[in-house]
Design a protein around this motif. Structure first.
Motif, mmCIF file in Angstrom:
data_model
loop_
_atom_site.group_PDB
_atom_site.id
_atom_site.type_symbol
_atom_site.label_atom_id
_atom_site.label_comp_id
_atom_site.label_asym_id
_atom_site.label_seq_id
_atom_site.Cartn_x
_atom_site.Cartn_y
_atom_site.Cartn_z
ATOM 1 N N SER A 80 0.809 -1.055 -0.037
ATOM 2 C CA SER A 80 -0.070 0.013 0.205
ATOM 3 C C SER A 80 0.834 1.169 -0.136
ATOM 4 N N LYS A 81 0.089 2.301 -0.203
ATOM 5 C CA LYS A 81 1.005 3.503 -0.448
ATOM 6 C C LYS A 81 0.288 4.585 0.733
ATOM 7 N N GLU A 82 1.158 4.931 1.823
ATOM 8 C CA GLU A 82 0.861 5.770 2.717
ATOM 9 C C GLU A 82 1.775 7.128 2.761
ATOM 10 N N ASN A 83 1.031 8.377 2.490
ATOM 11 C CA ASN A 83 1.701 9.545 2.463
ATOM 12 C C ASN A 83 3.113 9.525 1.380
ATOM 13 N N ASP A 84 2.905 8.754 0.368
ATOM 14 C CA ASP A 84 3.867 8.647 -0.598
ATOM 15 C C ASP A 84 5.077 7.863 -0.443
ATOM 16 N N VAL A 85 4.602 6.928 0.689
ATOM 17 C CA VAL A 85 5.740 6.123 0.871
ATOM 18 C C VAL A 85 5.001 4.474 0.613
ATOM 19 N N VAL A 86 5.706 3.736 0.079
ATOM 20 C CA VAL A 86 5.280 2.540 -0.147
ATOM 21 C C VAL A 86 5.402 1.582 0.871
ATOM 22 N N VAL A 87 4.454 0.990 1.395
ATOM 23 C CA VAL A 87 4.592 -0.075 2.562
ATOM 24 C C VAL A 87 4.179 -1.420 2.359
ATOM 25 N N ALA A 88 4.816 -2.438 2.715
ATOM 26 C CA ALA A 88 4.809 -3.826 2.455
ATOM 27 C C ALA A 88 4.262 -4.672 3.844
ATOM 28 N N THR A 89 3.388 -5.171 4.005
ATOM 29 C CA THR A 89 2.726 -5.722 5.134
ATOM 30 C C THR A 89 2.426 -7.226 4.946
ATOM 31 N N ASP A 90 3.166 -7.968 5.547
ATOM 32 C CA ASP A 90 2.705 -9.616 5.502
ATOM 33 C C ASP A 90 1.362 -9.789 6.073
ATOM 34 N N ILE A 91 0.453 -10.432 5.407
ATOM 35 C CA ILE A 91 -0.936 -10.994 6.223
ATOM 36 C C ILE A 91 -1.266 -12.213 5.852
ATOM 37 N N GLU A 92 -1.971 -12.763 6.264
ATOM 38 C CA GLU A 92 -2.700 -14.111 5.908
ATOM 39 C C GLU A 92 -3.968 -13.887 5.617
ATOM 40 N N LYS A 93 -4.216 -14.375 4.203
ATOM 41 C CA LYS A 93 -5.490 -14.114 3.149
ATOM 42 C C LYS A 93 -6.167 -15.397 2.760
ATOM 43 N N GLU A 94 -7.360 -15.564 2.601
ATOM 44 C CA GLU A 94 -8.052 -16.550 2.129
ATOM 45 C C GLU A 94 -7.933 -16.332 0.516
ATOM 46 N N ILE A 95 -7.623 -17.248 -0.055
ATOM 47 C CA ILE A 95 -7.267 -17.373 -1.538
ATOM 48 C C ILE A 95 -8.083 -18.559 -2.133
ATOM 49 N N ILE A 96 -8.711 -18.213 -3.020
ATOM 50 C CA ILE A 96 -9.633 -19.247 -3.933
ATOM 51 C C ILE A 96 -8.251 -20.246 -4.414
ATOM 52 N N SER A 97 -8.932 -21.392 -4.063
ATOM 53 C CA SER A 97 -7.842 -22.594 -4.654
ATOM 54 C C SER A 97 -8.490 -23.123 -5.817
ATOM 55 N N GLU A 98 -7.743 -23.628 -6.787
ATOM 56 C CA GLU A 98 -8.091 -24.608 -7.921
ATOM 57 C C GLU A 98 -7.673 -25.832 -7.923
ATOM 58 N N ILE A 99 -8.618 -26.626 -8.563
ATOM 59 C CA ILE A 99 -7.939 -28.400 -8.768
ATOM 60 C C ILE A 99 -7.861 -28.620 -10.091
ATOM 61 N N SER A 100 -7.025 -29.559 -10.568
ATOM 62 C CA SER A 100 -7.039 -30.075 -11.840
ATOM 63 C C SER A 100 -7.998 -31.094 -11.780
ATOM 64 N N LEU A 101 -9.205 -31.178 -12.782
ATOM 65 C CA LEU A 101 -10.280 -31.981 -12.699
ATOM 66 C C LEU A 101 -9.976 -32.924 -14.239
ATOM 67 N N LYS A 102 -9.925 -34.505 -14.155
ATOM 68 C CA LYS A 102 -10.008 -34.895 -15.095
ATOM 69 C C LYS A 102 -11.432 -35.407 -15.660
ATOM 70 N N LEU A 103 -11.510 -35.434 -16.813
ATOM 71 C CA LEU A 103 -12.840 -36.078 -17.454
ATOM 72 C C LEU A 103 -12.277 -37.318 -18.065
ATOM 73 N N ILE A 104 -12.938 -38.395 -17.593
ATOM 74 C CA ILE A 104 -12.816 -39.759 -18.245
ATOM 75 C C ILE A 104 -14.181 -40.124 -18.570
ATOM 76 N N ILE A 105 -14.007 -40.289 -20.025
ATOM 77 C CA ILE A 105 -15.108 -40.708 -20.757
ATOM 78 C C ILE A 105 -15.012 -42.217 -21.399
ATOM 79 N N ASN A 106 -15.896 -42.972 -21.103
ATOM 80 C CA ASN A 106 -15.935 -44.478 -21.409
ATOM 81 C C ASN A 106 -14.580 -45.139 -21.200
#
Length: 90
Positions: A15-41
């Motif tokens: 983020s930027k606060e008073n023209d100073v870039v600030v980096a803060t470590d946080i824990e956040k919920e992130i959407i997860s993806e899976i690899s899904l196979k389609l098996i046909i016949n």
């Protein structure tokens, strides 16, 4: 948001606060993806990246849009197999 599609990750919030870039470590919920196979016949046809919800519906919609099936009359059986992370269609 459904807990089966998100997981906690350590991220850096920049983020930027008073023209100073600030980096803060946080824990956040992130959407997860899976690899899904389609098996046909008994043959693996493709893999898709998707969220872990409505997998059978996704598979049917994909096959319908690709004109592999015309209706549910073309599908004898459909199931999700957790151990393979696959939707199996006959």
């Amino acid at each position: 948001m459904s807990k089966d599609i998100v997981s906690l990750h350590n991220v850096t919030l920049v983020s930027k606060e008073n023209d100073v870039v600030v980096a803060t470590d946080i824990e956040k919920e992130i959407i997860s993806e899976i690899s899904l196979k389609l098996i046909i016949n008994s043959e693996e046809q493709l893999s898709l990246l998707c969220i872990n919800q409505y997998l059978e519906e996704l598979a049917l919609g994909f096959l319908y849009n690709e004109t592999v099936i015309d209706s549910m009359d073309d599908v004898e059986e459909i199931s999700f197999t957790q151990s393979l992370m696959a939707v199996v269609i006959k």
